[in-house]
Design a protein around this motif. Structure first.
Motif, PDB file in Angstrom:
ATOM      1  N   ASN A  57      26.618  -7.916 -27.039  1.00  0.00           N
ATOM      2  CA  ASN A  57      26.694  -6.634 -27.758  1.00  0.00           C
ATOM      3  C   ASN A  57      27.243  -5.521 -26.862  1.00  0.00           C
ATOM      4  O   ASN A  57      26.785  -4.386 -26.903  1.00  0.00           O
ATOM      5  CB  ASN A  57      25.306  -6.234 -28.298  1.00  0.00           C
ATOM      6  CG  ASN A  57      25.396  -5.037 -29.242  1.00  0.00           C
ATOM      7  OD1 ASN A  57      26.359  -4.881 -29.982  1.00  0.00           O
ATOM      8  ND2 ASN A  57      24.375  -4.184 -29.185  1.00  0.00           N
ATOM      9  N   LEU A  58      28.243  -5.840 -26.052  1.00  0.00           N
ATOM     10  CA  LEU A  58      28.870  -4.853 -25.182  1.00  0.00           C
ATOM     11  C   LEU A  58      30.383  -5.098 -25.129  1.00  0.00           C
ATOM     12  O   LEU A  58      30.834  -6.242 -25.171  1.00  0.00           O
ATOM     13  CB  LEU A  58      28.317  -4.936 -23.756  1.00  0.00           C
ATOM     14  CG  LEU A  58      26.873  -4.485 -23.523  1.00  0.00           C
ATOM     15  CD1 LEU A  58      26.413  -4.912 -22.141  1.00  0.00           C
ATOM     16  CD2 LEU A  58      26.762  -2.961 -23.671  1.00  0.00           C
ATOM     17  N   THR A  59      31.131  -4.019 -25.033  1.00  0.00           N
ATOM     18  CA  THR A  59      32.557  -4.117 -24.728  1.00  0.00           C
ATOM     19  C   THR A  59      32.772  -3.749 -23.262  1.00  0.00           C
ATOM     20  O   THR A  59      31.951  -3.051 -22.658  1.00  0.00           O
ATOM     21  CB  THR A  59      33.385  -3.166 -25.604  1.00  0.00           C
ATOM     22  OG1 THR A  59      32.978  -1.812 -25.353  1.00  0.00           O
ATOM     23  CG2 THR A  59      33.216  -3.497 -27.073  1.00  0.00           C
ATOM     24  N   CYS A  60      33.883  -4.197 -22.702  1.00  0.00           N
ATOM     25  CA  CYS A  60      34.179  -3.936 -21.294  1.00  0.00           C
ATOM     26  C   CYS A  60      35.626  -3.468 -21.163  1.00  0.00           C
ATOM     27  O   CYS A  60      36.530  -4.021 -21.786  1.00  0.00           O
ATOM     28  CB  CYS A  60      33.960  -5.200 -20.465  1.00  0.00           C
ATOM     29  SG  CYS A  60      34.278  -4.970 -18.692  1.00  0.00           S
ATOM     30  N   THR A  61      35.848  -2.454 -20.344  1.00  0.00           N
ATOM     31  CA  THR A  61      37.199  -1.935 -20.144  1.00  0.00           C
ATOM     32  C   THR A  61      38.046  -2.818 -19.239  1.00  0.00           C
ATOM     33  O   THR A  61      39.268  -2.657 -19.198  1.00  0.00           O
ATOM     34  CB  THR A  61      37.145  -0.517 -19.538  1.00  0.00           C
ATOM     35  OG1 THR A  61      36.429  -0.568 -18.289  1.00  0.00           O
ATOM     36  CG2 THR A  61      36.464   0.455 -20.495  1.00  0.00           C
ATOM     37  N   LEU A  62      37.420  -3.730 -18.512  1.00  0.00           N
ATOM     38  CA  LEU A  62      38.158  -4.619 -17.610  1.00  0.00           C
ATOM     39  C   LEU A  62      38.110  -6.040 -18.152  1.00  0.00           C
ATOM     40  O   LEU A  62      37.041  -6.654 -18.207  1.00  0.00           O
ATOM     41  CB  LEU A  62      37.547  -4.586 -16.205  1.00  0.00           C
ATOM     42  CG  LEU A  62      38.249  -5.443 -15.146  1.00  0.00           C
ATOM     43  CD1 LEU A  62      39.622  -4.862 -14.817  1.00  0.00           C
ATOM     44  CD2 LEU A  62      37.399  -5.554 -13.883  1.00  0.00           C
ATOM     45  N   PRO A  63      39.243  -6.615 -18.543  1.00  0.00           N
ATOM     46  CA  PRO A  63      39.234  -7.999 -19.046  1.00  0.00           C
ATOM     47  C   PRO A  63      38.835  -8.988 -17.956  1.00  0.00           C
ATOM     48  O   PRO A  63      39.071  -8.750 -16.760  1.00  0.00           O
ATOM     49  CB  PRO A  63      40.699  -8.221 -19.470  1.00  0.00           C
ATOM     50  CG  PRO A  63      41.271  -6.851 -19.639  1.00  0.00           C
ATOM     51  CD  PRO A  63      40.568  -5.987 -18.639  1.00  0.00           C
ATOM     52  N   ASN A  64      38.246 -10.100 -18.359  1.00  0.00           N
ATOM     53  CA  ASN A  64      37.923 -11.156 -17.408  1.00  0.00           C
ATOM     54  C   ASN A  64      39.177 -11.609 -16.666  1.00  0.00           C
ATOM     55  O   ASN A  64      40.254 -11.740 -17.256  1.00  0.00           O
ATOM     56  CB  ASN A  64      37.294 -12.360 -18.128  1.00  0.00           C
ATOM     57  CG  ASN A  64      35.815 -12.158 -18.370  1.00  0.00           C
ATOM     58  OD1 ASN A  64      35.172 -11.302 -17.776  1.00  0.00           O
ATOM     59  ND2 ASN A  64      35.263 -12.951 -19.278  1.00  0.00           N
ATOM     60  N   ASP A  65      39.011 -11.838 -15.369  1.00  0.00           N
ATOM     61  CA  ASP A  65      40.049 -12.361 -14.465  1.00  0.00           C
ATOM     62  C   ASP A  65      41.129 -11.354 -14.106  1.00  0.00           C
ATOM     63  O   ASP A  65      42.013 -11.669 -13.302  1.00  0.00           O
ATOM     64  CB  ASP A  65      40.718 -13.620 -15.045  1.00  0.00           C
ATOM     65  CG  ASP A  65      39.754 -14.790 -15.157  1.00  0.00           C
ATOM     66  OD1 ASP A  65      38.878 -14.907 -14.284  1.00  0.00           O
ATOM     67  OD2 ASP A  65      39.870 -15.574 -16.120  1.00  0.00           O
ATOM     68  N   GLU A  66      41.079 -10.163 -14.665  1.00  0.00           N
ATOM     69  CA  GLU A  66      42.059  -9.154 -14.244  1.00  0.00           C
ATOM     70  C   GLU A  66      41.698  -8.663 -12.848  1.00  0.00           C
ATOM     71  O   GLU A  66      40.535  -8.423 -12.541  1.00  0.00           O
ATOM     72  CB  GLU A  66      42.085  -7.991 -15.224  1.00  0.00           C
ATOM     73  CG  GLU A  66      43.162  -6.963 -14.905  1.00  0.00           C
ATOM     74  CD  GLU A  66      43.331  -5.942 -16.020  1.00  0.00           C
ATOM     75  OE1 GLU A  66      43.283  -4.736 -15.722  1.00  0.00           O
ATOM     76  OE2 GLU A  66      43.500  -6.355 -17.185  1.00  0.00           O
TER      77      GLU A  66
END
Length: 272
Positions: A57-66
């Protein structure tokens, strides 16, 4: 429904030999149900980091593996922000990361720079292993100068000493001994690094953080670490996040008027 946060954990992995421990921290702050992930980088060089998030239930400004590059001497550098998706539901997160020194995203550099031979004026030294050498330089643009134990090593280019290791005494002709390399790593103005390796025990004359001038004495040759005998290993590179390096061919001034790539089996005199 009760609102809650489960604060995340860090799994930090250094991707080079275990000698290096970078002065960098990652931490979280929660403000109005949003989570801010920060970094403090106290090093003289940038640090590149790659994150893996597990979110509920959270969004993140940094995509995985970036890959994110944290500038040197930076406090509270924002890595990512996590925000709730549904306001009245519980949420949680965890994350892991890996990191390496330098800008892992860097692709350009000063390929016209002219390096100075890393030994004393008036001396003649041979290259006993060159680019893509069969012993330990496979797929690697590195040079081994035939310097005897205790021979002065001079900086080939201006920069900042970002790694200084001089407390090792062990050596063997096997990569398992690479962790015992005494060495100096100098960061250049274009973001590349120069590795001066196999220095003798207590054989450095600069400290981490020192600004180094071209042709300045920085240490003394030895035979520590992954070495079958005394020499200076020299290589210029850009680090990647997975621990690999992009090696760079280096042009050297070999006389007052000549500039060249150094070749295995040849000798060069420093007359300037």
């Amino acid at each position: 429904m009760k609102r809650f946060f489960l604060l995340g954990f860090l799994l930090i992995q250094t991707l080079l030999f275990s000698q290096e421990k970078w002065d960098i921290q990652f931490y979280n702050e929660v403000v109005n149900r949003e989570v801010f992930i920060y970094s403090d980088n106290k090093e003289e060089m940038p640090i590149s980091a790659q994150f893996q998030f597990k979110l509920k239930n959270l969004t993140c400004t940094l995509p995985n593996d970036e890959i994110v590059v944290i500038p040197p001497k930076t406090r509270k550098f924002l890595i990512a922000k996590l925000a709730p998706i549904k306001a009245n539901e519980g949420n949680s997160f965890s994350y892991s990361n890996s990191y390496n020194f330098g800008n892992a995203l860097q692709e350009t550099f000063d390929d016209d720079y002219i390096y100075s031979l890393p030994f004393e004026k008036g001396k003649t030294q041979s290259i006993f292993q060159g680019y893509d050498g069969k012993f330990s330089h496979q797929n690697e643009f590195a040079l081994d100068f035939d310097l005897k134990i205790g021979a002065p090593i001079l900086a080939a280019r201006d920069g900042i000493a970002v790694v200084v290791i001089n407390n090792n005494t062990k050596s063997c002709p096997n990569i398992s001994c690479a962790k015992y390399n005494n060495k100096i790593v100098i960061m250049h103005s274009d973001g590349t690094f120069a590795d001066y390796s196999h220095l003798k025990y207590q054989g450095t004359s600069v400290k981490k953080g020192d600004h180094v001038k071209k042709d300045q004495l920085i240490g003394y040759s030895g035979s520590t670490g992954f070495a079958s005998g005394p020499h200076l290993h020299f290589a210029v590179f850009i680090n990647r996040i997975d621990g690999k390096r992009t090696f760079i061919k280096t042009k050297f001034k070999t006389s007052e008027s000549d500039v060249t790539l150094l070749e295995e089996g040849k000798s060069y005199t420093k007359n300037y």
